[in-house]
Design an enzyme around this catalytic site. Structure first.
Site, short mmCIF file in Angstrom:
data_model
loop_
_atom_site.label_atom_id
_atom_site.label_comp_id
_atom_site.label_asym_id
_atom_site.label_seq_id
_atom_site.Cartn_x
_atom_site.Cartn_y
_atom_site.Cartn_z
N ASN A 250 0.82 -1.22 0.00
CA ASN A 250 0.00 0.00 0.00
C ASN A 250 0.85 1.27 0.00
O ASN A 250 0.73 2.14 0.86
CB ASN A 250 -1.01 -0.01 1.16
CG ASN A 250 -0.36 -0.04 2.53
OD1 ASN A 250 0.80 -0.37 2.66
ND2 ASN A 250 -1.12 0.29 3.55
N HIS B 204 -2.52 -10.26 10.63
CA HIS B 204 -2.93 -9.67 11.92
C HIS B 204 -4.23 -10.20 12.50
O HIS B 204 -5.19 -9.45 12.70
CB HIS B 204 -2.95 -8.13 11.84
CG HIS B 204 -3.56 -7.52 10.59
ND1 HIS B 204 -4.80 -7.87 10.12
CD2 HIS B 204 -3.08 -6.58 9.74
CE1 HIS B 204 -5.07 -7.15 9.04
NE2 HIS B 204 -4.03 -6.38 8.78
N ASP C 24 3.45 -5.98 11.49
CA ASP C 24 2.58 -4.95 10.88
C ASP C 24 3.12 -3.55 11.22
O ASP C 24 2.36 -2.64 11.55
CB ASP C 24 1.11 -5.10 11.30
CG ASP C 24 0.17 -4.33 10.37
OD1 ASP C 24 0.64 -3.73 9.38
OD2 ASP C 24 -1.04 -4.31 10.65
N HIS D 161 3.65 6.19 11.02
CA HIS D 161 2.93 7.42 10.64
C HIS D 161 3.63 8.58 11.34
O HIS D 161 4.14 8.42 12.45
CB HIS D 161 1.46 7.37 11.08
CG HIS D 161 0.65 6.35 10.34
ND1 HIS D 161 0.32 6.48 9.01
CD2 HIS D 161 0.09 5.18 10.75
CE1 HIS D 161 -0.40 5.44 8.62
NE2 HIS D 161 -0.55 4.63 9.65
O1 DOR Z 1 -3.24 -0.27 11.44
C1 DOR Z 1 -3.01 -0.51 10.27
N1 DOR Z 1 -2.17 0.27 9.53
N2 DOR Z 1 -3.60 -1.56 9.69
C2 DOR Z 1 -3.51 -1.78 8.37
O2 DOR Z 1 -4.08 -2.76 7.91
C3 DOR Z 1 -2.75 -0.86 7.49
C4 DOR Z 1 -1.73 -0.14 8.25
C5 DOR Z 1 -1.13 1.03 7.51
O3 DOR Z 1 -0.80 0.88 6.33
O4 DOR Z 1 -0.94 2.08 8.13
ZN ZN Z 2 -0.39 -4.05 7.44
#
Ligand code: DOR
Ligand code: ZN
Length: 433
Positions: free
Chosen positions: A102, A240, A313, A317
């Protein structure tokens, strides 16, 4: 320790060698030559003229392998880059990561796979494998050209972050992935039930006035995807896993012989939804933190093998991304730099989980889950190793993070057990020394 950085041939002596395959930790020495393990001496003194690095009783294990990392490059370099994400990985004891699709643009074209591989070859601090997108632009409508993505180097397929809503599309994706022998990593949430949700639906969500999503949202999606894996005979890996009901569904599917595997994240294994009392946006994650019964179910799923491995995971951010009202903060928790210490502190008690159990779940098990090399302590294997002090006590400080971001709820937390650094193809990548 630094002086070892450039030595290409040496013995590592005085180690407690962790062998995840055999499930044992034994005293011994390892000879590194040309980036590989060329000799293992389980006991006794080493008779050799080559230099010896005595690590004084620390644990030496195959490097950890994270099959669920968001490196964010290309497109979100303000959150993380291949350079900083892999530096964070090395600091956390990882010698390989599998990065998620992504990004921006999405990894749905061979040119993006090539870009990531080429950039990694220049700047990365660990091996980088690539998960390509299942559907074009993660839109869940058109499946991608899997043979081209595989040819370019992708090792798995996933729309992680998004659920493939259309069951017909998911069925075709699984069918085509099977032809090209690529595992499909499923992000399981019924998006009608999760729409607008900010946390787990529970007593806490009512108290906090935050819209919740029920465990059923995940379980409905897991039930569909394991049923489609059964229908197509394709390899499905559930990302997850966070609820007791999902563990049950995966257990039943495995008993039936459906080719399904699953992972749990360090945060879902250790943190619960009551912690959101502080409205800490760094606890907002998707799937959300669940309750204590779910945590117990995940842990027993791991013990009995229903959950195959631990994957972080790692979802960086920026502070600005997270410095907004809870409703608007993007979900995600970083994990690479804290996974080992957090799990060693919370899970390893010598009864339910031993240190080597945890090491197995971070090395050979994730490698097997996605059919990747590594995770073994054996002659001829690349010298991708992690050096661990399982007893060191330390406090997580923001300034010490190698990641570009710091969105972890664990800042200031005291841990037991610390990664000292990794050897990548025999070359020392220091974490703290
Ligand atoms: O908490 C999450 N962040 N879950 C996800 O599935 C995607 C991920 C993200 O890309 O920040
Ligand atoms: Zn993820």
């Amino acid at each position: 320790m630094i002086k070892w950085k450039d030595k290409r041939e040496f013995w590592i002596t005085g180690a407690k060698l962790a062998d995840p395959e055999a499930g044992k930790i034994k005293s011994g020495s390892v000879l590194i030559q040309k980036g590989r393990i060329s000799e293992l001496a389980w006991q006794g003194a080493v008779q050799s003229d080559l230099p010896q690095l005595d690590i004084g009783g620390l644990v030496l294990s195959p490097g950890f392998i994270d099959i669920h990392t968001h490196l964010r490059e290309p497109g979100y370099e303000e959150k993380e880059t291949i350079e900083t994400g892999t530096a964070a990985a090395a600091a956390g004891g990882y010698t390989a990561v599998v990065c998620m699709a992504n990004t921006e643009p999405v990894v749905d074209d061979p040119s993006i796979v090539k870009f990531i591989l080429e950039k990694s070859a220049q700047v990365s601090h660990c091996r980088v494998y690539i998960t390509a997108a299942l559907t074009r632009n993660l839109e869940g409508v058109h499946i991608n050209e899997y043979h081209l993505l595989r040819e370019a180097g992708a090792v798995a397929l996933s729309d992680d972050g998004k659920f493939v809503v259309d069951s017909r599309v998911m069925r075709s994706a699984l069918e085509y992935a099977r032809i090209y022998n690529l595992p499909v990593i499923a992000h399981c949430e019924d998006t009608f039930l999760t729409a607008g949700a900010l946390m787990n639906e529970s007593y806490s969500s009512t108290r906090l006035g935050l819209k919740g999503t029920p465990a059923a949202a995940e379980e409905i999606a897991v039930a569909r995807d394991v049923r489609l894996a059964e229908l197509t005979g394709s390899r499905l890996h559930v990302a997850h896993v966070s609820t007791a009901g999902a563990v049950e569904l995966i257990k039943k599917a495995k008993r039936k012989g459906v080719p399904v595997t699953a992972e749990a994240s360090p945060h879902h294994l250790t943190l619960d939804d009551t912690m959101l009392e502080t409205y800490d946006r760094n606890l907002k994650v998707n799937p959300p933190l669940r309750d204590k019964k779910d945590i117990e179910a995940l842990r027993s799923g791991l013990r009995e093998g229903t959950i195959d491995c631990i994957a972080t995971d790692h979802a960086p951010h920026t502070e600005i991304d997270k410095q907004v009202e809870f409703d608007f903060a993007p979900p995600g928790i970083m994990g690479l730099e804290t996974a080992f210490a957090q799990l060693n502190t919370e899970l390893v008690d010598g009864v339910e989980f031993s240190l080597v159990d945890l090491i197995r779940l971070l090395t050979i098990k994730p490698a097997q889950t996605l059919s990747l090399p590594g995770g073994k302590l054996a002659r001829g294997e690349p010298a991708d190793l992690v050096l661990i002090d399982p007893d060191e006590e330390w406090v997580l400080e923001k300034a010490a993070l190698r990641s570009k971001s710091s969105n972890t709820p664990l800042l200031g937390k005291k841990f037991r057990g610390r990664v000292q650094g990794v050897f990548l193809e025999g070359k020392w990548e220091s974490a703290i020394l």
